[in-house]
Motif scaffolding. Structure first.
Motif, PDB file in Angstrom:
ATOM      1  N   HIS A 171       0.826  -1.211   0.000  1.00 23.32           N
ATOM      2  CA  HIS A 171       0.000   0.000   0.000  1.00 23.32           C
ATOM      3  C   HIS A 171       0.856   1.255   0.000  1.00 23.32           C
ATOM      4  CE1 HIS A 171      -4.173  -1.466   0.264  1.00 23.32           C
ATOM      5  NE2 HIS A 171      -3.582  -2.566   0.707  1.00 23.32           N
ATOM      6  N   TRP A 174       2.053   1.757  -3.512  1.00 23.25           N
ATOM      7  CA  TRP A 174       0.968   2.262  -4.376  1.00 23.25           C
ATOM      8  C   TRP A 174       0.809   3.760  -4.215  1.00 23.25           C
ATOM      9  CZ3 TRP A 174      -3.488  -1.777  -3.258  1.00 23.25           C
ATOM     10  CH2 TRP A 174      -3.089  -3.029  -3.758  1.00 23.25           C
ATOM     11  N   ASN A 178       1.228   6.585  -7.054  1.00 22.40           N
ATOM     12  CA  ASN A 178       0.212   7.600  -7.324  1.00 22.40           C
ATOM     13  C   ASN A 178       0.787   9.002  -7.221  1.00 22.40           C
ATOM     14  OD1 ASN A 178      -2.210   6.338  -8.088  1.00 22.40           O
ATOM     15  ND2 ASN A 178      -2.468   5.572  -5.988  1.00 22.40           N
ATOM     16  N   ASP A 195      -5.442  -6.654  -8.196  1.00 19.95           N
ATOM     17  CA  ASP A 195      -5.971  -5.480  -7.476  1.00 19.95           C
ATOM     18  C   ASP A 195      -5.040  -4.291  -7.685  1.00 19.95           C
ATOM     19  OD1 ASP A 195      -4.025  -6.870  -6.066  1.00 19.95           O
ATOM     20  OD2 ASP A 195      -4.783  -6.266  -4.103  1.00 19.95           O
ATOM     21  N   GLU A 196      -3.732  -4.595  -7.716  1.00 17.95           N
ATOM     22  CA  GLU A 196      -2.744  -3.546  -7.956  1.00 17.95           C
ATOM     23  C   GLU A 196      -2.955  -2.904  -9.327  1.00 17.95           C
ATOM     24  OE1 GLU A 196       1.116  -4.314  -6.317  1.00 17.95           O
ATOM     25  OE2 GLU A 196       1.999  -4.101  -8.301  1.00 17.95           O
ATOM     26  N   GLN A 198      -5.627  -2.966 -11.145  1.00 17.20           N
ATOM     27  CA  GLN A 198      -6.926  -2.297 -11.199  1.00 17.20           C
ATOM     28  C   GLN A 198      -6.865  -0.928 -10.506  1.00 17.20           C
ATOM     29  OE1 GLN A 198      -9.898  -5.183 -10.338  1.00 17.20           O
ATOM     30  NE2 GLN A 198     -11.612  -3.821 -10.776  1.00 17.20           N
ATOM     31  N   ASN A 199      -6.112  -0.868  -9.393  1.00 13.57           N
ATOM     32  CA  ASN A 199      -5.998   0.383  -8.640  1.00 13.57           C
ATOM     33  C   ASN A 199      -5.170   1.437  -9.354  1.00 13.57           C
ATOM     34  OD1 ASN A 199      -7.523  -0.087  -6.412  1.00 13.57           O
ATOM     35  ND2 ASN A 199      -5.869  -1.088  -5.283  1.00 13.57           N
TER      36      ASN A 199
END
Ligand SMILES: Nc1ncnc2c1ncn2[C@@H]1O[C@H](COP(=O)(O)OP(=O)(O)O)[C@@H](O)[C@H]1O
Ligand SMILES: [Mg+2]
Lengths: 307, 255
Positions: A171, A174, A178, A195-196, A198-199
């Motif tokens: 996290h 990520w 971002n 999930d990574e 997709q995020n």
């Protein structure tokens, strides 16, 4: 403008084709996801971007230049997080970063400041003097991020940046990716975590056995391949027959046999629940479909031979 | 080209930075080897060999031992050491994500191995000087000779790194190539003791040329003709070996 453009790009190792006629465009400012099972050719494609792997045929341009001849200029503007860390274990954290700052051509009087900023950005300041062996896996990975960012890259390439890391570190990374996106840095990321992808990703390419199988935004890929919801029920012959009987074009039910469960997919939640009710089966789990379902559908649920 | 030299130098300095950390324990084995040869052969065997070319046996051996330090330094640095950095630790792969390319990695290795060989054999010469075993007039030229011996032998090391299928095969290379070079290059006795064929073969050994030149420089009665011809041969040999090494090791760095 496209930072990376490949056309019919091919890489062969002997008889084996690792990258097979790949056409890709990575636009400026985008977070681009490269997905695919182990051995799909992701890392090989990446090494062709930064000019360390020479293509067998086809074309590739990075920042409008050919990496075979302008590798040095291209790497100057790239920040690369390699799949393996390759940290220099004979030096401590700070010495490692000083070496790479010099190799990236950071001006002498800025080296110390740049390193301090980036160590702080990756929450590693307290490990500045630590030997590499004293860092946990997550810290080593974060240090590789620092190393990749030393040259103020225009584009970062992250090859499985979070594989094997605990959720907290994932996290954190990520969040940092971002942050880089907000600063306008273009990102190319490979990952096995859907999930990574997709995020983080605006656009996704699915590779398998060296070929591009599919491309699109996470949403559009889900809508195209498996919209709606998935219900999972126990995998018995009885269940299989119950639902198979119901499966025809009018019922809009897709049955997918997985390793230990039966997955039922429908575009519509109500429809899915009616089927379950009529069959008198309690589902183990019902959830919206996600990128993982797309991935498995495209690349197959069995292990490919190269994996 | 300027960038290439700058980056290659930085690659070489990475090795120096690591080496410097444990300078003492790194240098000791390099100096210990020649010291034991001097002690055992020079003093032990020297008792039986009264004079060679008008010198004591220890004096005879000194320059050759100093030069062979360059062989050993260069070989181990470019075989085991480089192999580990390339295939096990991936240090080179990490460097290849920066503007450094395979060319700069190889040039950096040449720079490092040349300087290290020169420094090491100079160290041995200085120790010999302390014991009065060498003449000091032309001592300044020794590092230049050892630098080229180091380049040539470093080339051989890189060639073997490119060719071995496992790190254990360096032992074979050592036994089949390095040892014979060490023992048959005129360090321990003049090579005119050999059959003519072997004397000709010795010309393929970079160490042989280095030994002859350094002997001329350090025995205190230099023969200019010998120095020039052997310098030429050493230069050509080191260029050929480095060229082959470059061609063979370069593809190992491309994925
Ligand atoms: N240097 C090489 N020599 C031979 N085969 C290779 C080499 N590098 C990669 N491959 C093969 O190419 C395929 C793709 O590898 P890679 O690009 O690392 O896949 P991914 O990163 O998608 O897991 C794999 O089957 C791998 O074994
Ligand atoms: Mg990979």
């Amino acid at each position: 403008m496209n930072l990376v453009e490949s056309h019919m790009l091919v890489k062969k190792f002997g008889d084996f084709t690792a990258v097979n006629e790949v056409n890709l465009q990575i636009p400026d400012g985008m977070c681009f996801g490269l997905l695919g099972p182990n051995g799909a050719g992701k890392s090989t494609f990446i090494s062709m971007i930064y000019g360390v792997c020479k293509r067998t045929s086809g074309h590739i341009r990075v920042f409008g230049k050919d990496p075979n001849t302008y590798g040095r200029e291209i790497r100057q503007q790239l920040g690369i997080v390699t799949q393996d860390n390759y940290l220099d274990k004979e030096m401590n954290v700070y010495e490692n970063m000083v070496l790479y700052a010099k190799l990236m051509g950071v001006p002498k009087d800025e080296v110390a400041k740049r390193i301090d900023e980036l160590l702080d950005f990756m929450s590693l300041t307290h490990k500045k003097k630590a030997p590499i062996m004293a860092l946990s896996g997550g810290m080593q990975r974060r240090l590789v991020f620092v190393r990749a960012l030393l040259g103020n890259p225009r584009m970062v390439i992250l090859d499985e940046p979070t594989t094997g890391l605990d959720p907290a570190v994932r996290h954190l990374l990520w969040e940092k990716v971002n942050e880089l996106k907000r600063r306008g840095v273009t990102v190319l990321i490979t990952t096995h975590y859907m999930d990574e992808a997709q995020n983080l990703c605006d656009d996704i390419v699915v590779m398998d056995e060296g070929k591009v199988r599919e491309q699109g935004s996470p949403k559009s890929l889900i809508n195209k391949h498996c919209p709606g919801y998935m219900a999972f029920v126990s995998d018995s012959e009885e269940n299989l027959q119950k639902f198979s009987r119901r499966q025809d074009s009018s019922t809009a039910l897709e049955i997918i046999r997985e390793q230990n469960v039966l997955a039922l997919r429908s575009n519509d939640m109500a429809n899915l629940q009616i089927h379950l009710k009529n069959a008198d089966v309690d589902p183990i789990l019902i959830r919206p479909t996600n990128l993982e379902d797309v991935f498995l559908k495209i690349t197959g649920r069995e292990l490919s031979q190269n994996a | 080209m300027l960038d290439t030299m700058d980056l290659s130098w930085k690659v070489a300095m990475r090795n120096w930075a690591i080496y410097r950390k444990f300078l003492f324990s790194n240098i000791i084995p390099t100096l210990a080897d020649p010291a034991f040869f001097i002690l055992s052969f020079g003093i032990g065997l020297g008792g039986f060999v009264s004079q060679i070319d008008g010198m004591s046996y220890t004096q005879f051996m000194g320059p050759g031992l100093a030069t062979s330090t360059a062989l050993m330094t260069a070989f181990f640095s470019t075989s085991y050491n480089f192999y580990v950095r390339l295939f096990y630790e991936g240090i080179t792969h990490a460097m290849l994500t920066t503007p450094v390319g395979p060319r700069e990695i190889i040039f950096g290795e040449f720079i490092w191995v040349g300087l290290k060989s020169a420094g090491m054999s100079m160290g041995v010469v200085l120790v010999l000087l302390c014991f009065g075993l060498v003449d000091y007039h032309y001592l300044w030229a020794v590092p230049f000779v050892s630098l080229f011996v180091g380049l040539a032998c470093g080339g051989m090391g890189l060639i073997s790194t490119a060719m071995v299928e496992s790190i254990n095969q360096f032992q074979t290379v050592y036994a089949v190539v390095i040892s014979p070079i060490f023992f048959f290059s005129g360090v321990f006795f003049p090579i005119n003791q050999f059959p003519v064929v072997l004397q000709w073969l010795a010309h393929l050994s970079p160490l042989y040329h280095g030994v002859v030149i350094n002997q001329q420089l350090l025995w205190g009665k230099p023969n200019l003709f010998l120095i020039l011809t052997h310098s030429l041969e050493l230069l050509v040999l080191s260029m050929i070996l480095c060229f082959i090494a470059y061609k063979l090791i370069y593809p190992k760095m491309e994925r």
